[in-house]
Write an enzyme that holds these catalytic residues in place. Structure first.
Site, PDB file in Angstrom:
ATOM      1  N   ASN A 215      46.566 122.149 -38.640  1.00 57.46           N
ATOM      2  CA  ASN A 215      45.695 120.826 -39.119  1.00 57.46           C
ATOM      3  C   ASN A 215      44.476 120.918 -38.514  1.00 57.46           C
ATOM      4  O   ASN A 215      44.340 120.638 -37.423  1.00 57.46           O
ATOM      5  CB  ASN A 215      46.707 119.851 -38.593  1.00 57.46           C
ATOM      6  CG  ASN A 215      47.718 119.532 -39.343  1.00 57.46           C
ATOM      7  OD1 ASN A 215      47.870 118.979 -40.471  1.00 57.46           O
ATOM      8  ND2 ASN A 215      49.030 119.891 -38.845  1.00 57.46           N
ATOM      9  N   GLU A 216      43.532 121.566 -39.233  1.00 53.13           N
ATOM     10  CA  GLU A 216      42.247 121.587 -38.800  1.00 53.13           C
ATOM     11  C   GLU A 216      41.350 120.441 -38.919  1.00 53.13           C
ATOM     12  O   GLU A 216      41.791 119.368 -39.093  1.00 53.13           O
ATOM     13  CB  GLU A 216      41.374 122.981 -39.816  1.00 53.13           C
ATOM     14  CG  GLU A 216      42.213 124.046 -39.701  1.00 53.13           C
ATOM     15  CD  GLU A 216      42.189 124.866 -38.153  1.00 53.13           C
ATOM     16  OE1 GLU A 216      41.492 124.454 -37.547  1.00 53.13           O
ATOM     17  OE2 GLU A 216      42.376 126.082 -38.301  1.00 53.13           O
ATOM     18  N   PRO A 217      39.996 120.295 -38.296  1.00 52.33           N
ATOM     19  CA  PRO A 217      39.195 119.156 -38.139  1.00 52.33           C
ATOM     20  C   PRO A 217      39.277 118.640 -39.663  1.00 52.33           C
ATOM     21  O   PRO A 217      38.950 119.346 -40.509  1.00 52.33           O
ATOM     22  CB  PRO A 217      38.201 119.731 -37.337  1.00 52.33           C
ATOM     23  CG  PRO A 217      38.335 120.803 -36.622  1.00 52.33           C
ATOM     24  CD  PRO A 217      39.565 121.520 -37.200  1.00 52.33           C
TER      25      PRO A 217
END
Ligand code: F6R
Length: 634
Positions: A167-169
């Site tokens: 879950n990236e920025p």
């Protein structure tokens, strides 16, 4: 008491800035054993209740020792995984399960192949699902977690981007299992394993933030200095989609398990005087004064009671009497680290010098993990040691072939062909290099690549004036493991290190203590030295031996940690640059430079200049550049 038993974040004054409960261990090994024990307790408890234990699992370097310990408990203590159901966080997309870089392969290798978990209980996102089926597939994955009764225990790592799972920025708190695009920094961190950034997949399937937050218990692992900034932001910063891990602040039963380095930027550790009474040891005092000077922008000798009082340091002033005496004391201590005589100044009073005056001519070993760390990290100091007449040996610990590109190797083969010196070996190697996507270089090709680096190292040292007999290529065997994460130190590695020290009986050893390098080679190289020094300790020459640590291309010591600083004039900076240039295979197309795209000489130079700027700002003499060392006591 269970050291990771849950306690409210911010419950005590000391942790008032912390929004996530965390515990700090001396080492990742100690910490991993405790985490594995918590998992084992859960599995056993569920067994007694006749229920499954549902685990959410992570891959990457962080959980490896936890898995090692679980495997050990299975083998030696009969811990059974028959009642365990697992859901892995993520998988690259697209990705075949038998690809050695897949998370399927990783889990088999580190855990599943060594325990008695029923295969049908294992769930890992499938990197081969056709694009049009992904949404449906992800919904199914969520459903399976629910059907299993939800996750009892979720193990997490954290990426430098602040991701959990992938879950990236930008990820939303309500996100669920889905296909995502990897952040650049995540791909950079994965690049060494994939042999180059261009081979790292751009996408992955990951459990969502809400999927993770539904777990009844969450433990996040973080090791090393590399993780320190993101741990601080996650634990002390505001909740934000810029750092998805901050969503964990909303979870009522999360613990971050950290080693000292990963925790080093938390307020209570980095600037403890802000949150508690501290004991004003010489080191703590120096740290606080340097911090205050940097924070206020005032040189040390211009700090007054006012700055101390306004910045949480009135206790320091009360303990030490006055800002005046305190400033002078710290100023002098830093001043005394600076020397143009890294091997000691012969016949001088050495009371306040970092090195002894005698013997005037010292035997020195510079240990360089790769063939180039010596000049990159301490080229200026090496130059001085040689010019000041010491008997300087340089020992390269590993062969370094994996950082030589195919193009570079081909260039050397072409020289052989063009000069009419080609042989059947030349033809074989040219053929091998033409094969795209080969899994591994042959031993012959590794040897060619290693020789290129040897020749470069010899050329650089010839330029600085080190005789050939004083150049040693140790080729430590740990470097030759078939896969990077399988590297392990053997007694032979330690034996080789011990033998060279015992042969030379040095007065000084310089060694790299830079653990941020992408493959962990520096760390293993240092551990072999530590182990060899354990044996050296028994020898009579050990009492005359001082060990100095330097940092590599990726990192620098903090000023309060430094015990010796060697200044460089503009001309010396150029000589150092010139020496680095001899390492041509590492110029321009550096394979493993991490997320910093500057060449090594630029990084080294900027780092050395930055250190000089910092000294200048503290009010010490202004030099062009500086190299720094920390004493290591063995
Ligand atoms: C792995 C995963 C990632 C990693 C993170 C840290 O399944 O989901 O979030 O936990 O990238 O990786 P390491 O542990 O290699 O630093």
């Amino acid at each position: 008491m269970n050291p990771i038993a849950y306690r409210k974040p911010g419950q005590f004054e000391e942790t008032k800035y912390e929004k996530i409960h965390n515990v700090v261990f001396d080492s990742d090994a100690d910490a991993s054993v405790v985490v594995a024990r918590e998992i084992a307790d859960l599995i056993r408890r569920k067994q007694e209740e006749g229920k499954p234990a549902v685990l959410g699992l992570a891959t990457g370097s962080s959980p490896i020792k936890v898995y090692d310990e679980l495997v050990r408990m299975h083998r030696e203590e009969g811990l059974s995984f028959k009642n365990v159901i697992t859901f892995n966080l993520d998988e690259y997309y697209p990705m075949e399960p038998d690809n050695p870089n897949s998370y399927h392969y990783f889990m088999d290798q580190y855990l599943f192949n060594h325990i008695d978990i029923p295969r049908e209980n294992i769930h890992i996102p499938d990197g081969t699902v056709p694009p049009e089926k992904i949404t449906e597939y992800c919904m199914e994955y969520e459903k399976k977690i629910e059907e299993a009764g939800g996750i009892d225990f979720q193990l997490l790592g954290i990426g430098r981007s602040g991701h959990i799972g992938f879950n990236e920025p930008g990820s939303h708190i309500n996100s669920r299992t889905r296909l995502i695009t990897l952040a650049h920094i995540t791909r950079v961190d994965a690049a060494p394993a994939f042999h180059g950034l261009e081979n790292v997949p751009r996408k992955a399937i990951t459990m969502g933030i809400s999927t993770i937050l539904k777990a009844r218990r969450i433990v996040l692992l973080a090791w090393s200095k590399k993780k320190a900034p993101i741990i601080k932001r996650t634990v002390e910063g505001e909740i934000s989609s810029d750092v998805p891990a901050t969503y964990l602040q909303t979870h009522p039963n999360t613990t971050f398990v950290l080693d000292r380095e990963a925790a080093s930027k938390l307020t209570r550790i980095d600037t403890p005087w802000i949150v508690k009474d501290v004991e004003w040891t010489p080191h703590m005092t120096k740290k606080a004064v340097v911090w205050l000077s940097e924070k206020t922008g005032l040189p040390i000798l211009k700090l007054t009671d006012k700055e101390y009082n306004q910045n949480y340091l009135s206790d320091l002033i009360a303990t030490k009497g006055s800002a005046y005496d305190l400033n002078i004391d710290v100023f002098n201590r830093i001043q005394h680290t600076i020397t143009g005589w890294p091997g000691g100044k012969p016949h001088a009073d050495d009371t306040y010098r970092p090195e002894r005056a005698e013997p005037a001519r010292k035997r020195v070993i510079v240990f360089s993990p790769h063939p180039d760390d010596d000049v990159i990290s301490m080229g200026g100091t090496l130059d001085r040691l040689i010019q000041q007449g010491h008997d300087v040996h340089v020992a390269y610990q590993v062969a370094g072939y994996s950082a030589v590109s195919d193009e570079e190797a081909l260039k050397f083969l072409e020289v052989q062909m063009l000069t009419g010196h080609s042989s059947p070996l030349t033809d074989r190697l040219v053929q091998e290099l033409q094969q795209k996507n080969r899994p591994q270089d042959s031993d012959e090709l590794k040897k060619l690549k290693a020789s290129i680096r040897r020749a470069e190292a010899i050329a650089a040292l010839r330029y600085l004036g080190v005789p050939l007999n004083n150049i040693h290529f140790l080729d430590l065997p740990f470097y030759d493991a078939p896969e990077i994460h399988k590297r392990k130190i053997s007694p032979l590695d330690v034996e080789i290190m011990f033998n060279i020290i015992d042969l030379i009986k040095p007065h000084q050893i310089f060694a790299a203590a830079d653990f941020a390098d992408p493959h962990g080679t520096h760390q293993l190289s240092f551990i072999t030295l530590q182990k060899a020094l354990e044996r050296v300790k028994e020898k009579p020459y050990a009492k005359d031996l001082r060990v100095w640590l330097y940092r590599g291309a990726w990192d620098e010591f903090e000023i309060p940690e430094i015990d010796m600083t060697v200044p460089m004039s503009p001309d010396q900076v150029l000589r150092k640059r010139h020496a680095i240039f001899y390492h041509q295979s590492q110029k321009d197309i550096v394979l493993f430079r991490g997320d910093d795209m500057r060449e090594f000489w630029m990084r080294a130079e900027e780092r050395n200049k930055e250190l000089a700027r910092k000294f200048d700002k503290l009010g010490l003499a202004e030099y062009e550049a500086m190299e720094a060392f920390k004493r290591y006591y063995f």
